[in-house]
Design an enzyme around this catalytic site. Structure first.
Site, PDB file in Angstrom:
ATOM      1  N   HIS A  27       0.863  -1.208   0.000  1.00  0.00           N
ATOM      2  CA  HIS A  27       0.000   0.000   0.000  1.00  0.00           C
ATOM      3  C   HIS A  27       0.889   1.243   0.000  1.00  0.00           C
ATOM      4  O   HIS A  27       1.458   1.606   1.023  1.00  0.00           O
ATOM      5  CB  HIS A  27      -0.910   0.011   1.234  1.00  0.00           C
ATOM      6  CG  HIS A  27      -1.840   1.189   1.303  1.00  0.00           C
ATOM      7  ND1 HIS A  27      -3.180   1.056   1.601  1.00  0.00           N
ATOM      8  CD2 HIS A  27      -1.650   2.520   1.124  1.00  0.00           C
ATOM      9  CE1 HIS A  27      -3.754   2.249   1.601  1.00  0.00           C
ATOM     10  NE2 HIS A  27      -2.838   3.168   1.327  1.00  0.00           N
ATOM     11  N   HIS A  29       1.468   5.379  -1.912  1.00  0.00           N
ATOM     12  CA  HIS A  29       1.028   6.457  -2.810  1.00  0.00           C
ATOM     13  C   HIS A  29       2.257   7.064  -3.473  1.00  0.00           C
ATOM     14  O   HIS A  29       3.099   7.662  -2.789  1.00  0.00           O
ATOM     15  CB  HIS A  29       0.304   7.557  -2.023  1.00  0.00           C
ATOM     16  CG  HIS A  29      -0.914   7.057  -1.299  1.00  0.00           C
ATOM     17  ND1 HIS A  29      -2.192   7.189  -1.792  1.00  0.00           N
ATOM     18  CD2 HIS A  29      -1.048   6.411  -0.104  1.00  0.00           C
ATOM     19  CE1 HIS A  29      -3.056   6.647  -0.946  1.00  0.00           C
ATOM     20  NE2 HIS A  29      -2.381   6.165   0.091  1.00  0.00           N
ATOM     21  N   LEU A  30       2.353   6.921  -4.794  1.00  0.00           N
ATOM     22  CA  LEU A  30       3.486   7.528  -5.523  1.00  0.00           C
ATOM     23  C   LEU A  30       3.128   8.902  -6.077  1.00  0.00           C
ATOM     24  O   LEU A  30       4.012   9.633  -6.502  1.00  0.00           O
ATOM     25  CB  LEU A  30       3.915   6.637  -6.693  1.00  0.00           C
ATOM     26  CG  LEU A  30       4.450   5.240  -6.370  1.00  0.00           C
ATOM     27  CD1 LEU A  30       4.895   4.567  -7.658  1.00  0.00           C
ATOM     28  CD2 LEU A  30       5.594   5.292  -5.377  1.00  0.00           C
ATOM     29  N   LYS A 120      -9.525  -0.661  -5.181  1.00  0.00           N
ATOM     30  CA  LYS A 120      -9.515   0.091  -3.926  1.00  0.00           C
ATOM     31  C   LYS A 120     -10.856   0.753  -3.672  1.00  0.00           C
ATOM     32  O   LYS A 120     -11.394   1.450  -4.534  1.00  0.00           O
ATOM     33  CB  LYS A 120      -8.412   1.161  -3.994  1.00  0.00           C
ATOM     34  CG  LYS A 120      -8.273   2.022  -2.746  1.00  0.00           C
ATOM     35  CD  LYS A 120      -7.717   1.239  -1.562  1.00  0.00           C
ATOM     36  CE  LYS A 120      -7.819   2.023  -0.267  1.00  0.00           C
ATOM     37  NZ  LYS A 120      -6.697   2.920  -0.034  1.00  0.00           N
ATOM     38  N   HIS A 157     -10.429   1.235   2.453  1.00  0.00           N
ATOM     39  CA  HIS A 157     -10.190   2.294   3.434  1.00  0.00           C
ATOM     40  C   HIS A 157     -11.392   2.222   4.381  1.00  0.00           C
ATOM     41  O   HIS A 157     -12.484   2.687   4.038  1.00  0.00           O
ATOM     42  CB  HIS A 157     -10.079   3.666   2.757  1.00  0.00           C
ATOM     43  CG  HIS A 157      -9.749   4.752   3.738  1.00  0.00           C
ATOM     44  ND1 HIS A 157      -8.544   5.411   3.750  1.00  0.00           N
ATOM     45  CD2 HIS A 157     -10.463   5.261   4.775  1.00  0.00           C
ATOM     46  CE1 HIS A 157      -8.522   6.285   4.748  1.00  0.00           C
ATOM     47  NE2 HIS A 157      -9.685   6.220   5.374  1.00  0.00           N
ATOM     48  N   HIS A 195      -4.390  -0.262   6.305  1.00  0.00           N
ATOM     49  CA  HIS A 195      -3.882   0.579   7.396  1.00  0.00           C
ATOM     50  C   HIS A 195      -4.774   0.548   8.631  1.00  0.00           C
ATOM     51  O   HIS A 195      -5.343   1.552   9.038  1.00  0.00           O
ATOM     52  CB  HIS A 195      -3.637   2.026   6.943  1.00  0.00           C
ATOM     53  CG  HIS A 195      -4.682   2.603   5.997  1.00  0.00           C
ATOM     54  ND1 HIS A 195      -6.019   2.578   6.258  1.00  0.00           N
ATOM     55  CD2 HIS A 195      -4.551   3.228   4.808  1.00  0.00           C
ATOM     56  CE1 HIS A 195      -6.663   3.159   5.260  1.00  0.00           C
ATOM     57  NE2 HIS A 195      -5.790   3.560   4.363  1.00  0.00           N
ATOM     58  N   LEU A 240      -4.743   9.534   7.865  1.00  0.00           N
ATOM     59  CA  LEU A 240      -6.048   8.893   8.035  1.00  0.00           C
ATOM     60  C   LEU A 240      -5.946   7.419   7.693  1.00  0.00           C
ATOM     61  O   LEU A 240      -5.270   7.087   6.713  1.00  0.00           O
ATOM     62  CB  LEU A 240      -7.095   9.586   7.144  1.00  0.00           C
ATOM     63  CG  LEU A 240      -7.436  11.009   7.603  1.00  0.00           C
ATOM     64  CD1 LEU A 240      -8.287  11.713   6.567  1.00  0.00           C
ATOM     65  CD2 LEU A 240      -8.142  11.000   8.961  1.00  0.00           C
ATOM     66  N   ASP A 268       1.481   2.829   3.510  1.00  0.00           N
ATOM     67  CA  ASP A 268       0.621   3.993   3.295  1.00  0.00           C
ATOM     68  C   ASP A 268       1.467   5.264   3.198  1.00  0.00           C
ATOM     69  O   ASP A 268       1.005   6.354   3.557  1.00  0.00           O
ATOM     70  CB  ASP A 268      -0.449   4.124   4.386  1.00  0.00           C
ATOM     71  CG  ASP A 268      -1.545   5.111   3.999  1.00  0.00           C
ATOM     72  OD1 ASP A 268      -1.705   5.387   2.797  1.00  0.00           O
ATOM     73  OD2 ASP A 268      -2.226   5.618   4.911  1.00  0.00           O
ATOM     74  N   HIS A 272       2.966  14.635   0.953  1.00  0.00           N
ATOM     75  CA  HIS A 272       2.372  15.962   0.727  1.00  0.00           C
ATOM     76  C   HIS A 272       3.514  16.935   0.935  1.00  0.00           C
ATOM     77  O   HIS A 272       4.336  16.735   1.853  1.00  0.00           O
ATOM     78  CB  HIS A 272       1.268  16.261   1.749  1.00  0.00           C
ATOM     79  CG  HIS A 272       0.056  15.380   1.613  1.00  0.00           C
ATOM     80  ND1 HIS A 272      -0.994  15.668   0.764  1.00  0.00           N
ATOM     81  CD2 HIS A 272      -0.261  14.210   2.204  1.00  0.00           C
ATOM     82  CE1 HIS A 272      -1.913  14.718   0.841  1.00  0.00           C
ATOM     83  NE2 HIS A 272      -1.485  13.806   1.720  1.00  0.00           N
TER      84      HIS A 272
HETATM   85  C1  NCD Z   1      -3.546   9.192   1.918  1.00  0.00           C
HETATM   86  C2  NCD Z   1      -3.115  10.184   0.841  1.00  0.00           C
HETATM   87  O1  NCD Z   1      -2.562  11.229   1.176  1.00  0.00           O
HETATM   88  O2  NCD Z   1      -3.306   9.894  -0.350  1.00  0.00           O
HETATM   89  N1  NCD Z   1      -3.587   9.869   3.178  1.00  0.00           N
HETATM   90  C3  NCD Z   1      -3.543   9.312   4.409  1.00  0.00           C
HETATM   91  O3  NCD Z   1      -3.690  10.030   5.399  1.00  0.00           O
HETATM   92  N2  NCD Z   1      -3.324   8.035   4.581  1.00  0.00           N
HETATM   93  C4  NCD Z   1      -4.852   8.583   1.550  1.00  0.00           C
HETATM   94  C5  NCD Z   1      -5.214   7.379   2.374  1.00  0.00           C
HETATM   95  O4  NCD Z   1      -4.606   6.318   2.254  1.00  0.00           O
HETATM   96  O5  NCD Z   1      -6.124   7.486   3.207  1.00  0.00           O
HETATM   97 ZN    ZN Z   2      -3.247   5.139   1.597  1.00  0.00          ZN
END
Ligand code: NCD
Ligand code: ZN
Length: 365
Positions: A27, A29-30, A120, A157, A195, A240, A268, A272
């Site tokens: 899991h 996010h790229l 997802k 999620h 998560h 989250l 996860d 940002h």
């Molecule tokens: C994730 C994101 O920033 O894309 N943020 C997070 O708090 N985990 C999205 C997600 O997996 O909920």
């Molecule tokens: Zn995530």
């Protein structure tokens, strides 16, 4: 279960080392575009296979989008300055973002694509870029039937989004009001509760068949809501589902280090830009990809279970997804490492990792 190949040694100088099969991240996010040079280099240095989350803007909703996104990732992989071995072994696996208009045919195509690993589910509004998520789950029956038929797992999620529900109760409420019914209605569906953050989620997963598993992040093993809120708001701990109370953290540590194959690694890692987190309305997400393994090692060693890390990080996820175990190895050493305060990210920006500037007891050899 595959036999453990982990190897814990005490060298003469009392420094402990552990060699394990190179891990996968189930899991991550790229992001896209200008974010990719940073996120792809970090992910490929840390992991072989990764499951790429589809919450781009606009989201990855069908096989065509997934193929295009994967080729953007691989194009950047060619250009980044990392060891060629890492480039060779890196294998991004894709996900489709379930929407109110996903069809059974989208699922069939995904299952036959060879690159889509899962679908997802974001309840609409649950987290970053989830506006296109599902608003009415009971209208998606044909899609879940197709996923059962083609053996495509559903990654969830697991939080309700009703505004009146307390943010700390949203995961438990999702389990009680939604997940409990879904597993009964779709008993053959493979589900990963992503998560997980509560003892309630851990208990739920434990009570189900081997088709229901969970990923656990490093932040939910290492921290609780006091770290986020006591002595000032720490935006880099905000993700989250939100960090919960310490009792939940302890249960997560228990199950992650128990050797139960239902629980496996999913960072996860969700970048940002620093300015978007250190903000009056800070974004949710912790960035951990480049340091994830030392973070997990620190968590496992904190309860004296470092020898259980390999199953969690390198075996159980592959087993759940029906994939082979990686052949490559990685060695961690119980020697301090300072986490960088930031990494360059996008044009002229930076991203602050989890535990930026802190010293971890474990590092890569
Ligand atoms: C994730 C994101 O920033 O894309 N943020 C997070 O708090 N985990 C999205 C997600 O997996 O909920
Ligand atoms: Zn995530």
């Amino acid at each position: 279960m595959t036999q453990s190949t982990s190897n814990l040694t005490n060298t003469n100088t009392e420094v402990r080392e552990i060699t394990l099969t190179r891990p996968d991240d189930w899991h991550i996010h790229l992001r896209d575009g200008e974010a990719l040079p940073t996120t792809v280099a970090h992910a490929a240095t840390s992991f072989n296979r990764i499951i790429c989350m589809p919450n781009l803007v606009p989201p990855v909703v069908n096989v065509k989008d997934a193929i295009a996104y994967r080729s953007r990732i691989l194009q950047v992989l060619e250009q980044v300055d990392i060891k060629s071995d890492y480039k060779t072994s890196f294998n991004p696996r894709m996900t489709l973002y379930l929407t109110d208009t996903t069809s059974a045919d989208d699922i069939k195509q995904a299952a036959e694509s060879g690159i889509v690993q899962a679908v997802k589910l974001y309840p609409a509004g649950a987290t970053t870029n989830s506006a296109d998520g599902v608003t009415n789950l009971s209208a998606r029956t044909d899609v879940f039937d197709a996923m059962q038929k083609y053996g495509l797992p559903l990654l969830i999620h697991g939080e309700v989004t009703e505004t009146h529900v307390d943010i700390f109760d949203r995961e438990k409420q999702f389990i009680d009001t939604t997940l409990t019914h879904m597993v009964k209605q779709f008993p053959e569906l493979k589900i990963v509760v992503e998560h997980i953050t509560t003892g309630d989620a851990a208990d739920f997963v434990l009570s189900q068949s081997e088709r229901v598993a969970a990923t656990i992040t490093p932040q939910h093993l290492l921290f609780n809501r006091n770290h986020l809120l006591v002595g000032g708001i720490k935006p880099h701990f905000y993700c989250l589902p939100i960090l919960k109370r310490r009792q939940h953290q302890e249960v997560l540590l228990d199950v992650a280090t128990s050797g139960n194959p239902k629980f496996f690694l999913g960072t996860d890692s969700a970048p940002h830009a620093t300015h978007a987190k250190e903000n009056a309305c800070g974004c949710a997400g912790c960035y951990s990809a480049p340091i994830a393994l030392p973070l997990y090692a620190t968590a496992f060693d904190s309860v004296g279970k470092i020898e259980r890390l390999e199953g969690f990080a390198s075996q159980f996820g592959a087993k759940f997804y029906g994939l082979p175990i990686n052949k490559e190895k990685v060695t961690l050493v119980n020697r301090p490492m300072q986490i960088p305060t930031s990494y360059s990210y996008m044009q002229q920006q930076d991203v602050t990792p989890l535990m930026a500037g802190d010293t971890l007891p474990w590092s890569f050899k």
